[in-house]
Design an enzyme around this catalytic site. Structure first.
Site, PDB file in Angstrom:
ATOM      1  CD  GLU A  90       2.258  -2.875   8.476  1.00 18.16           C
ATOM      2  OE1 GLU A  90       2.522  -3.244   9.635  1.00 18.16           O
ATOM      3  OE2 GLU A  90       3.130  -2.489   7.668  1.00 18.16           O
ATOM      4  CB  CYS A 154       0.277   3.862   6.717  1.00 16.97           C
ATOM      5  SG  CYS A 154       0.604   4.278   5.001  1.00 16.97           S
ATOM      6  CG  HIS A 173       2.668  -0.467   4.325  1.00 14.85           C
ATOM      7  ND1 HIS A 173       2.751  -0.483   5.701  1.00 14.85           N
ATOM      8  CD2 HIS A 173       2.530   0.852   3.979  1.00 14.85           C
ATOM      9  CE1 HIS A 173       2.662   0.763   6.163  1.00 14.85           C
ATOM     10  NE2 HIS A 173       2.531   1.581   5.150  1.00 14.85           N
TER      11      HIS A 173
END
Length: 214
Positions: A90, A154, A173
């Site tokens: 991410e 998250c 992730h």
């Protein structure tokens, strides 16, 4: 001269919803067994899926393992995504849009992480570079990039950590266990990813230092 030791903190999440066993924490425990080499002190933590705990815990982790003068310093958060089929790096965390209830049936009244904080914060780590490097290693796990960590715990954890660390955080992730990767594969993928992140971080900081030494 002996290399200065580096501290790396890696977190996974506890169970929530249909994830009665959270693949992120299983992967982090596998990583702990593998380690990150002799010069890295690895600290792992399991984070409950609770907004209030995250708001308290993330600053406390940064405080506890605050950057030493020597050695790179990095906090990597790992979470599970039921939609993921690859390990996903991410790039950024988002401040607003948190409507999903946590394990305590709570969600922030403001639906945001940090009042008056920027809309999103990017990691200072070049995730494209990390993804390319890991892909060339020939692991049996595919790695990809994302700019949307999902507006749940998250994303909330990532933004909170990026805000606290001025961008010295990362978020990975992982898919649920067995869809398609097992715990060992996820642990090895995390090991490779974090080693590359440390390398990319050191190179970028080396460039910054060079520029400052006129």
């Amino acid at each position: 001269m002996e290399q200065p030791r580096k501290a790396v903190v890696v977190t996974g999440f506890g169970p929530f919803g249909e994830h009665t066993v959270n693949a992120s924490w299983i992967a982090v425990q596998e990583l702990e067994k593998l380690g990150l080499g002799d010069s890295v002190d690895l600290h792992v933590y399991e984070i409950p899926v609770e907004y209030k705990t995250v708001q308290r815990l993330i600053p406390a982790l940064w405080e506890k393992h605050s950057p030493q003068v020597s050695g790179a310093k990095l906090v990597v958060h790992v979470g599970v995504s039921g939609m993921a089929t690859a390990v996903t790096l991410e790039k950024c965390g988002h401040n607003k849009g948190y409507k999903g209830l946590d394990n305590c049936r709570f969600c922030p009244g403001s639906q945001c992480c940090v009042e008056d904080g920027p809309e999103s914060i990017d990691s200072i780590i070049d995730m494209d570079a990390v993804c390319k490097r890991v892909t060339t290693l020939g692991l049996d796990v595919s790695v990809t990039i994302s700019q949307d960590a999902g507006r749940y715990l998250c994303d909330f954890t990532y933004y909170t950590s990026l805000y606290q660390s001025h961008g010295r955080s990362a978020f990975v992730h992982v898919p649920p266990l067995g869809k398609p990767y097992n715990a060992d594969q996820l642990g090895r993928a995390l090991q490779a990813i974090i080693e590359e992140m440390l390398d990319v971080l050191e190179q970028s900081e080396g460039k910054i230092n060079c520029c400052h030494k006129h």
